[in-house]
Design a protein around this motif. Sequence first.
Motif, PDB file in Angstrom:
ATOM      1  N   GLY A 294       0.807  -1.205   0.000  1.00 53.53           N
ATOM      2  CA  GLY A 294       0.000   0.000   0.000  1.00 53.53           C
ATOM      3  C   GLY A 294       0.846   1.263   0.000  1.00 53.53           C
ATOM      4  O   GLY A 294       2.054   1.230   0.228  1.00 53.53           O
ATOM      5  N   ILE A 295       0.223   2.353  -0.264  1.00 55.17           N
ATOM      6  CA  ILE A 295       0.880   3.662  -0.210  1.00 55.17           C
ATOM      7  C   ILE A 295      -0.031   4.609   0.543  1.00 55.17           C
ATOM      8  O   ILE A 295      -1.256   4.603   0.355  1.00 55.17           O
ATOM      9  CB  ILE A 295       1.204   4.182  -1.633  1.00 55.17           C
ATOM     10  CG1 ILE A 295       2.043   5.460  -1.538  1.00 55.17           C
ATOM     11  CG2 ILE A 295      -0.060   4.408  -2.454  1.00 55.17           C
ATOM     12  CD1 ILE A 295       2.633   5.888  -2.872  1.00 55.17           C
ATOM     13  N   ARG A 296       0.565   5.386   1.440  1.00 53.68           N
ATOM     14  CA  ARG A 296      -0.207   6.329   2.256  1.00 53.68           C
ATOM     15  C   ARG A 296       0.261   7.741   1.928  1.00 53.68           C
ATOM     16  O   ARG A 296       1.459   8.035   1.949  1.00 53.68           O
ATOM     17  CB  ARG A 296      -0.010   6.017   3.736  1.00 53.68           C
ATOM     18  CG  ARG A 296      -0.791   6.973   4.637  1.00 53.68           C
ATOM     19  CD  ARG A 296      -0.510   6.716   6.111  1.00 53.68           C
ATOM     20  NE  ARG A 296      -1.058   5.435   6.544  1.00 53.68           N
ATOM     21  CZ  ARG A 296      -0.336   4.401   6.885  1.00 53.68           C
ATOM     22  NH1 ARG A 296       0.992   4.483   6.822  1.00 53.68           N
ATOM     23  NH2 ARG A 296      -0.883   3.276   7.284  1.00 53.68           N
ATOM     24  N   TYR A 297      -0.659   8.624   1.672  1.00 56.39           N
ATOM     25  CA  TYR A 297      -0.307  10.003   1.318  1.00 56.39           C
ATOM     26  C   TYR A 297      -1.373  10.939   1.860  1.00 56.39           C
ATOM     27  O   TYR A 297      -2.575  10.707   1.655  1.00 56.39           O
ATOM     28  CB  TYR A 297      -0.195  10.159  -0.198  1.00 56.39           C
ATOM     29  CG  TYR A 297       0.133  11.572  -0.637  1.00 56.39           C
ATOM     30  CD1 TYR A 297       1.370  12.144  -0.362  1.00 56.39           C
ATOM     31  CD2 TYR A 297      -0.810  12.330  -1.324  1.00 56.39           C
ATOM     32  CE1 TYR A 297       1.676  13.434  -0.766  1.00 56.39           C
ATOM     33  CE2 TYR A 297      -0.524  13.630  -1.729  1.00 56.39           C
ATOM     34  CZ  TYR A 297       0.721  14.170  -1.455  1.00 56.39           C
ATOM     35  OH  TYR A 297       1.006  15.454  -1.851  1.00 56.39           O
ATOM     36  N   THR A 298      -0.922  11.960   2.584  1.00 56.30           N
ATOM     37  CA  THR A 298      -1.847  12.968   3.109  1.00 56.30           C
ATOM     38  C   THR A 298      -1.876  14.140   2.148  1.00 56.30           C
ATOM     39  O   THR A 298      -0.835  14.754   1.857  1.00 56.30           O
ATOM     40  CB  THR A 298      -1.399  13.448   4.496  1.00 56.30           C
ATOM     41  OG1 THR A 298      -1.330  12.328   5.382  1.00 56.30           O
ATOM     42  CG2 THR A 298      -2.378  14.467   5.061  1.00 56.30           C
ATOM     43  N   LEU A 299      -3.024  14.468   1.643  1.00 54.63           N
ATOM     44  CA  LEU A 299      -3.151  15.580   0.701  1.00 54.63           C
ATOM     45  C   LEU A 299      -2.789  16.894   1.384  1.00 54.63           C
ATOM     46  O   LEU A 299      -3.220  17.147   2.527  1.00 54.63           O
ATOM     47  CB  LEU A 299      -4.574  15.641   0.148  1.00 54.63           C
ATOM     48  CG  LEU A 299      -5.035  14.417  -0.675  1.00 54.63           C
ATOM     49  CD1 LEU A 299      -6.492  14.564  -1.080  1.00 54.63           C
ATOM     50  CD2 LEU A 299      -4.157  14.240  -1.903  1.00 54.63           C
TER      51      LEU A 299
END
Length: 424
Positions: A294-299
């Motif tokens: 998975g990949i986690r990214y906060t806008l």
Amino acid sequence: MQQLFAQHSEYNLNQLIDSALEHNYLLKANDKNVFIKQTEIEQLHTNYQPRLAASASFSYWKFLLPNKQRLLGNALTDMYTDITAYQTIYDWGDTKKKKEFAQAEIKLNDDVRRQIRNTIVYGVSTTYLDVMMAAYQIEVLENSIRQIESQKQHTRNLYQIGKVSNIDVLKTEVQLSVEQKKLQTAHNDYAYQLTKLKNLCYLTVEELPMIENNSNKLFEKYSTESYDLKALSGLVLENHAAITGMNKKIELEQKQRDLYANENRPELYSYGIASWEHGYIPFGKNFNYNIGVGIRYTLPYFGGSGFKLKMKKSDFKIEQLNDEKQQIYLDFKREIDLTLNQISDVKDEIINNEKIIALSTETLNNATVKYQAGQGTILDVLDAQSILTDTNLALQKAKISLLQKILYLHYLSGNDAYPFAQNQ
């Protein structure tokens, strides 16, 4: 002076400083900061290691829904157990930057330690010179008392043959009492300074320590040396722990800013979940697993834009630290300039006192000869003796003061070497 240092155990300045540095608890506490930061670095090594978790639950159902009934059969009890694994694959250098940040904190701690160490060295050295000054006071006053006692004997002899009155004897005894009172005060001050030095150096001897007195050698060496404001100011900028410490604080804040910027970077990770669910123990059925990447990214919008404000705060902090650094440097430069002027004034004072001593010695000799010949008064002799004693004290104070100013320059320049070390 020999009676002041008659004991077999004498400490020189280097030994006193060694003892103070070895036993100072503030330095020991500061050393622990390194261990703390090294532990933080070791902790960061675990960031790329898998994180495992396990859970188990037991529940009872009033009735079972169709999907649950297929898993549990006719049992109304539900035993559920899972094991999960989570591992960071790549964090865009965040862990590396955190390690660099911790290492920079260790380097900053080195400068904090230097500041503490140099302050201890300066405090011990200053008190050492205060002890020397107290010893010189005793020496000068003892010499003055011997002179007055000798004069008292001459006055008694003159009184016995009728050349002077008993008033002259009384005046001599009064002056003698005054000097003896000063001597007692000097002895008290000497004991006080020794006690202060003993405590600063954590000396465990029960009696007051005996201190090696080499201040005359120090004065002979350093009284002729010259100092340059520009060279000393450059040394401060290059070497003083307060300045180099500010440089490292700025570097540390720049690394902190980079860490804030990393908050907006995505995190690539892998995961896995293995689970067992059945109505009874032991588990024999319904094993399942799920693995993936998975990949986690906060806008960077709304609440996710907070890192921008943190970076802006770091920019202001860096500007603030640069201003503080400049002010620290200017303060040191101003102190050096003032101390150099004071050194010049003290040197002039020493020359003037030496001239006065020569004149007052001649005046005392002349007054003594005239008094013994019946042509002068005892007041002329006692006044000349008093001037000679006071000027001798002033001369010794000026010499010690010169060494203290030179010691202060050593401290201001951020020199890590022991002061006057080559003379120990």
